[in-house]
Enzyme design. Structure first.
Site, short mmCIF file in Angstrom:
data_model
loop_
_atom_site.label_atom_id
_atom_site.label_comp_id
_atom_site.label_asym_id
_atom_site.label_seq_id
_atom_site.Cartn_x
_atom_site.Cartn_y
_atom_site.Cartn_z
N ARG A 7 0.82 -1.22 0.00
CA ARG A 7 0.00 0.00 0.00
C ARG A 7 0.85 1.25 0.00
O ARG A 7 0.60 2.20 -0.76
CB ARG A 7 -0.95 0.01 1.20
N ASN A 37 -6.06 -2.63 2.50
CA ASN A 37 -6.12 -4.07 2.67
C ASN A 37 -7.57 -4.50 2.79
O ASN A 37 -8.38 -3.82 3.42
CB ASN A 37 -5.37 -4.51 3.94
#
Length: 88
Positions: free
Chosen positions: A18, A36
């Site tokens: 990320r 996520n």
């Protein structure tokens, strides 16, 4: 402006996926979010110029060095995307 949703499968959580996606997206001038999902995937929503989206799409197929990307699904995103690119 184009907006796309990517779902990335593989070893993509706990490997800075990320944060690395945010760096790439900001470098490309894209807005959106990387987060996520409970099933182990990473969801990326990105909006911006089509060429920048394609560059990010290519990067998502391999991700950062620690990641292993097995599959990337892509679909149009119709909802509003706020400015900036964040990690959720």
């Amino acid at each position: 402006m184009l907006a796309v949703r990517f779902l990335i499968e593989g070893r993509v959580q706990g490997v800075f996926f990320r944060a690395s996606t945010r760096e790439q997206a900001r470098r490309l001038g894209l807005a959106g979010i990387a987060r996520n999902l409970a099933d182990g995937r990473v969801e990326v929503i990105a909006a911006g110029e089509p060429g920048a989206i394609e560059t990010l799409a290519g990067w998502l197929h391999h991700g950062p060095p620690q990641a292993r990307v097995d599959r990337v699904e892509r679909s149009p995103w119709m909802a509003q995307v706020p400015p900036g690119f964040e990690v959720g």
